[in-house]
Design a protein around this motif. Structure first.
Motif, mmCIF file in Angstrom:
data_model
loop_
_atom_site.group_PDB
_atom_site.id
_atom_site.type_symbol
_atom_site.label_atom_id
_atom_site.label_comp_id
_atom_site.label_asym_id
_atom_site.label_seq_id
_atom_site.Cartn_x
_atom_site.Cartn_y
_atom_site.Cartn_z
ATOM 1 N N GLN A 8 14.194 -43.301 15.798
ATOM 2 C CA GLN A 8 14.323 -41.925 16.226
ATOM 3 C C GLN A 8 13.292 -41.587 17.283
ATOM 4 O OE1 GLN A 8 16.926 -40.719 15.161
ATOM 5 N NE2 GLN A 8 17.249 -42.349 13.697
ATOM 6 N N GLU A 217 23.520 -36.213 17.082
ATOM 7 C CA GLU A 217 23.083 -35.962 15.718
ATOM 8 C C GLU A 217 21.781 -36.698 15.476
ATOM 9 O OE1 GLU A 217 26.220 -37.227 13.148
ATOM 10 O OE2 GLU A 217 27.617 -35.674 13.810
ATOM 11 N N SER A 218 20.907 -36.112 14.675
ATOM 12 C CA SER A 218 19.601 -36.721 14.426
ATOM 13 C C SER A 218 19.016 -36.200 13.120
ATOM 14 C CB SER A 218 18.645 -36.408 15.578
ATOM 15 O OG SER A 218 17.325 -36.809 15.265
ATOM 16 N N PRO A 219 18.220 -37.005 12.431
ATOM 17 C CA PRO A 219 17.468 -36.503 11.276
ATOM 18 C C PRO A 219 16.404 -35.494 11.689
ATOM 19 C CG PRO A 219 17.616 -38.905 11.246
ATOM 20 C CD PRO A 219 18.062 -38.455 12.601
ATOM 21 N N HIS A 220 16.026 -35.519 12.978
ATOM 22 C CA HIS A 220 14.996 -34.619 13.499
ATOM 23 C C HIS A 220 15.507 -33.934 14.765
ATOM 24 C CE1 HIS A 220 12.376 -36.731 10.694
ATOM 25 N NE2 HIS A 220 12.785 -37.859 11.234
ATOM 26 N N PRO A 221 16.494 -33.064 14.639
ATOM 27 C CA PRO A 221 17.113 -32.473 15.833
ATOM 28 C C PRO A 221 16.146 -31.666 16.694
ATOM 29 C CG PRO A 221 17.817 -31.326 13.836
ATOM 30 C CD PRO A 221 17.117 -32.569 13.400
ATOM 31 N N LYS A 238 22.782 -31.879 16.165
ATOM 32 C CA LYS A 238 23.034 -31.475 14.793
ATOM 33 C C LYS A 238 22.195 -32.297 13.811
ATOM 34 C CE LYS A 238 27.817 -30.071 15.718
ATOM 35 N NZ LYS A 238 29.247 -30.281 15.355
ATOM 36 N N GLN A 239 21.913 -31.686 12.674
ATOM 37 C CA GLN A 239 21.190 -32.376 11.610
ATOM 38 C C GLN A 239 22.105 -33.426 10.984
ATOM 39 O OE1 GLN A 239 17.895 -31.437 10.407
ATOM 40 N NE2 GLN A 239 18.031 -33.394 9.339
ATOM 41 N N ALA A 240 21.572 -34.640 10.827
ATOM 42 C CA ALA A 240 22.341 -35.723 10.217
ATOM 43 C C ALA A 240 21.381 -36.764 9.650
ATOM 44 C CB ALA A 240 23.279 -36.365 11.232
ATOM 45 N N LYS A 241 21.910 -37.680 8.863
ATOM 46 C CA LYS A 241 21.074 -38.695 8.229
ATOM 47 C C LYS A 241 20.619 -39.759 9.212
ATOM 48 C CE LYS A 241 22.963 -38.222 3.555
ATOM 49 N NZ LYS A 241 23.624 -38.934 2.424
#
Length: 259
Positions: A8, A217-221, A238-241
């Motif tokens: 990330q 999409e990212s765990p840390h948008p 967007k928030q995602a795993k």
């Protein structure tokens, strides 16, 4: 489908770096140093403007372990057959291209069997299904991007000159820049400046597909959004795993989503 190994952007640049970057640049870098693209017949020259990621996008990179299989996969899904683009000498890859309209295109990138023993930038051989692995933003002057990236406290890599011969023998030339020093980050683009005498691939690649939307999409948008805004790019993240790029295409076979 196996997950593509991603790191990330938040692991590369700390929150302190981001805040220092914003202060050094007065909040945001003008998008005009990156782009001089026509938008609704004019040009975005206002220093306060943020360029949407879809507008700043030059091309998407769809990774695959086998180029011929990926071409067949894409043609079945969309009804448009990508054309072989050429090889990247010394980089171990070859590609196929399809236009996405409005100076956007899709590059299908796969290992080149003729270049054995070359270290690949992306872990393409592990992909069991074609997957979006990176995106590229257009720049008018990559040297200016270098200056802005350094002022932001980032660690740019390049510019590096690149080229490949088209099947018709014509050469395409460009200069590229990675603004985050990690080859596996997909949500932060690298920048490309095409040579003045090189025709943009969107102009002569197979037509029929149109880019309708481009999302991330990212765990840390929040971290991703802040980094992109430092370069004048506004994106929906967007928030995602896990980190993921998503693109929706209008095609002869209807709407197709790539991710």
């Amino acid at each position: 489908m196996e997950d593509f190994p991603l790191k990330q952007a938040a692991n590369q640049i700390s929150r302190r770096d981001l805040l220092r970057s914003a202060g050094a640049m007065g909040g945001a870098i003008s998008a005009s140093f990156l782009l001089n693209r026509p938008v609704l017949g004019g040009y975005l020259m206002n220093n306060e403007e943020m360029i949407p990621a879809k507008v700043s996008l030059d091309h998407l990179i769809l990774g695959a372990s086998d180029l011929n299989q990926a071409i067949a996969w894409f043609e079945k899904a969309t009804g448009v057959k990508p054309v072989i683009g050429g090889v990247h000498p010394g980089r171990g890859t070859r590609n196929a291209l399809v236009s996405l309209g409005d100076r956007h295109y899709l590059e299908i990138l796969a290992p080149d069997p003729a270049q054995q023993g070359v270290s690949l930038k992306y872990d393409l051989k592990s992909l069991t299904t074609p997957r979006l692995i990176h995106w590229v933003a257009v720049a008018n002057d990559v040297n200016l991007v270098v200056e802005k990236a350094r002022a932001a406290g980032l660690n740019p890599v390049g510019p590096r000159d690149g080229s490949r011969a088209r099947p018709d023998g014509r050469m395409l030339k460009w200069s590229s820049l990675d603004v985050v020093n990690n080859e596996s980050v997909t949500l932060i683009p690298f920048f490309i400046q095409w040579a003045a005498d090189s025709s943009h691939p969107s102009k002569d690649s197979p037509a029929g597909c149109e880019l309708q939307s481009f999302e991330m999409e990212s765990p840390h948008p929040g971290s991703v959004i802040n980094i992109l805004e430092a370069f004048g790019i506004k994106a929906e993240v967007k928030q995602a795993k896990e980190a993921r790029l998503r693109a929706t295409l209008k095609t002869p076979n209807g709407k197709v989503e790539l991710s």
